[in-house]
Design an enzyme around this catalytic site. Structure first.
Site, short mmCIF file in Angstrom:
data_model
loop_
_atom_site.label_atom_id
_atom_site.label_comp_id
_atom_site.label_asym_id
_atom_site.label_seq_id
_atom_site.Cartn_x
_atom_site.Cartn_y
_atom_site.Cartn_z
N LYS A 94 0.86 -1.06 -0.30
CA LYS A 94 -0.01 -0.14 -0.19
C LYS A 94 0.72 1.16 0.13
O LYS A 94 0.41 2.58 -0.64
CB LYS A 94 -0.94 0.11 1.00
CG LYS A 94 -0.23 0.39 2.69
CD LYS A 94 -1.51 0.51 3.62
CE LYS A 94 -0.79 0.00 5.05
NZ LYS A 94 0.54 0.60 5.19
N ARG B 17 -6.49 2.75 10.99
CA ARG B 17 -5.96 1.38 11.23
C ARG B 17 -7.07 0.57 12.04
O ARG B 17 -6.93 -0.58 12.26
CB ARG B 17 -4.78 1.21 11.56
CG ARG B 17 -3.60 0.49 10.81
CD ARG B 17 -2.36 0.44 11.56
NE ARG B 17 -1.45 -0.38 10.69
CZ ARG B 17 -0.53 0.14 9.73
NH1 ARG B 17 -0.71 1.06 9.68
NH2 ARG B 17 0.29 -0.81 9.51
N ARG C 23 12.02 -7.01 2.36
CA ARG C 23 11.75 -5.54 2.55
C ARG C 23 12.82 -4.81 3.43
O ARG C 23 13.56 -5.33 4.00
CB ARG C 23 10.22 -5.12 3.34
CG ARG C 23 9.82 -3.82 3.28
CD ARG C 23 8.32 -3.45 3.43
NE ARG C 23 7.83 -3.85 4.68
CZ ARG C 23 6.88 -3.55 5.05
NH1 ARG C 23 5.83 -2.92 4.21
NH2 ARG C 23 6.18 -3.87 6.38
N ARG D 45 13.55 -3.57 8.83
CA ARG D 45 12.76 -3.14 9.97
C ARG D 45 12.62 -4.20 11.02
O ARG D 45 12.67 -5.33 10.57
CB ARG D 45 11.41 -2.63 9.35
CG ARG D 45 11.29 -1.31 9.15
CD ARG D 45 9.88 -0.82 8.65
NE ARG D 45 8.81 -1.54 9.02
CZ ARG D 45 7.28 -1.11 8.59
NH1 ARG D 45 7.60 -0.57 7.55
NH2 ARG D 45 6.47 -1.62 9.25
N ARG E 109 1.82 -9.19 13.40
CA ARG E 109 1.16 -7.74 12.45
C ARG E 109 0.05 -8.34 11.53
O ARG E 109 -1.02 -7.44 11.33
CB ARG E 109 2.31 -7.17 11.63
CG ARG E 109 3.28 -6.32 12.46
CD ARG E 109 4.28 -5.72 11.79
NE ARG E 109 4.19 -5.01 10.63
CZ ARG E 109 5.16 -5.17 9.85
NH1 ARG E 109 6.16 -6.05 9.77
NH2 ARG E 109 4.83 -4.36 8.62
P1 ADP Z 1 2.77 -1.71 7.47
O1 ADP Z 1 1.77 -1.26 6.80
O2 ADP Z 1 4.07 -2.38 6.70
O3 ADP Z 1 2.56 -2.83 8.71
P2 ADP Z 1 3.61 0.92 8.68
O4 ADP Z 1 5.05 1.25 8.40
O5 ADP Z 1 2.57 1.51 7.92
O6 ADP Z 1 3.68 -0.69 8.16
O7 ADP Z 1 3.43 0.82 10.39
C1 ADP Z 1 4.47 0.19 11.14
C2 ADP Z 1 3.87 0.19 12.59
O8 ADP Z 1 3.35 1.56 13.11
C3 ADP Z 1 2.57 -0.71 12.63
O9 ADP Z 1 2.73 -1.99 12.91
C4 ADP Z 1 1.83 -0.01 14.04
O10 ADP Z 1 2.68 -0.47 15.11
C5 ADP Z 1 2.27 1.52 13.84
N1 ADP Z 1 1.29 2.07 12.97
C6 ADP Z 1 1.29 2.75 12.00
N2 ADP Z 1 0.12 3.49 11.81
C7 ADP Z 1 -0.72 3.30 12.68
C8 ADP Z 1 -1.99 3.67 13.06
N3 ADP Z 1 -2.72 4.31 12.20
N4 ADP Z 1 -2.40 2.99 14.25
C9 ADP Z 1 -1.82 2.53 15.12
N5 ADP Z 1 -0.51 1.97 14.87
C10 ADP Z 1 0.17 2.55 13.97
#
Ligand code: ADP
Ligand code: ZN
Length: 211
Positions: free
Chosen positions: A13, A88, A123, A156, A167
């Site tokens: 995404k 989310r 990644r 990461r 996750r």
């Molecule tokens: P991915 O989509 O690859 O899981 P992101 O970079 O979007 O990774 O997010 C990494 C981490 O950041 C998530 O696993 C969560 O812990 C935190 N995070 C990101 N966006 C949110 C959100 N909107 N609400 C809660 N936690 C978030």
């Protein structure tokens, strides 16, 4: 145009949000990147977020809603924006509605869990600017070196296999209900992630009406 990008971790995404951001000239707002930046800088909410992120759990709605609100109030967002990784949870989506933010479309990038489990191990992320890459699907020009800023690309912490499973579980439990939420609002469009990033991009651009 205000867009939301939804998708399981590693579905791509963020990559697609970036393509649409470049094409439409509106900012891509990645809450994951903003949180990683906060963790790196050791800010107050960064310290609170770190534990949840390392465990593959979600950061509290309160923190994330707060940073998102500040971000979309900035000048560059006035002509539109792309939310990448927010909302989310259902409460986050409700908070967005309560703020009076109008969303035009919600793009779900769909990739089956099995494919995701294979993909995330490749990644990489730049430790300097946060840009995302994939050793196979979206490689840097020079191995291990960010195309954008020249800093080192690293794995990461939350891309380790055990954390990825957590996750994915979190995604199905907390985030997938947003598909229904936005379907009911008539805003959901689903794009099936393809083998080639460029093929997914074509489908995504057409889904948002950018081509
Ligand atoms: P991915 O989509 O690859 O899981 P992101 O970079 O979007 O990774 O997010 C990494 C981490 O950041 C998530 O696993 C969560 O812990 C935190 N995070 C990101 N966006 C949110 C959100 N909107 N609400 C809660 N936690 C978030
Ligand atoms: Zn970089």
């Amino acid at each position: 145009m205000n867009l939301i990008f939804l998708g399981a971790p590693g579905a791509g995404k963020g990559t697609q949000a970036e393509v649409v951001s470049d094409t439409l000239g509106i900012p891509q707002i990645s809450t994951g990147n903003m949180l990683r930046e906060a963790v790196k800088n050791g800010t107050e909410y960064g310290l609170k977020a770190k534990e949840a992120m390392d465990a593959g759990a979600l950061v509290s709605d309160e923190i994330v809603i707060g940073i998102l609100k500040d971000r979309i109030a900035q000048d560059d967002c006035q002509k539109g924006f792309i939310l990448d990784g927010f909302p989310r949870t259902v409460p986050q989506a409700e908070a967005l509605d309560a703020m009076g933010v109008k969303i035009d479309k919600v793009v779900e990038i769909f990739v089956p869990d099995d494919t995701i489990k294979k993909r995330v191990s490749g990644r990489r992320v730049c430790q300097g600017c946060g840009a995302s890459y994939h050793v196979e699907y979206k490689p840097t020009k020079v191995e291990g070196v960010c195309d954008k800023c020249g800093d080192k690309t690293v794995v990461r912490k939350d891309d380790q296999p055990e954390v990825v499973l957590d996750r994915l579980a979190t995604y199905h439990e907390k985030t997938a209900p947003l598909r229904d939420y936005y379907e009911k609002q008539g805003k959901l469009v689903t794009v099936e992630g393809q083998e080639e990033v460029a093929d997914t991009s074509k489908l995504t651009l057409s889904a948002v009406g950018a081509v």
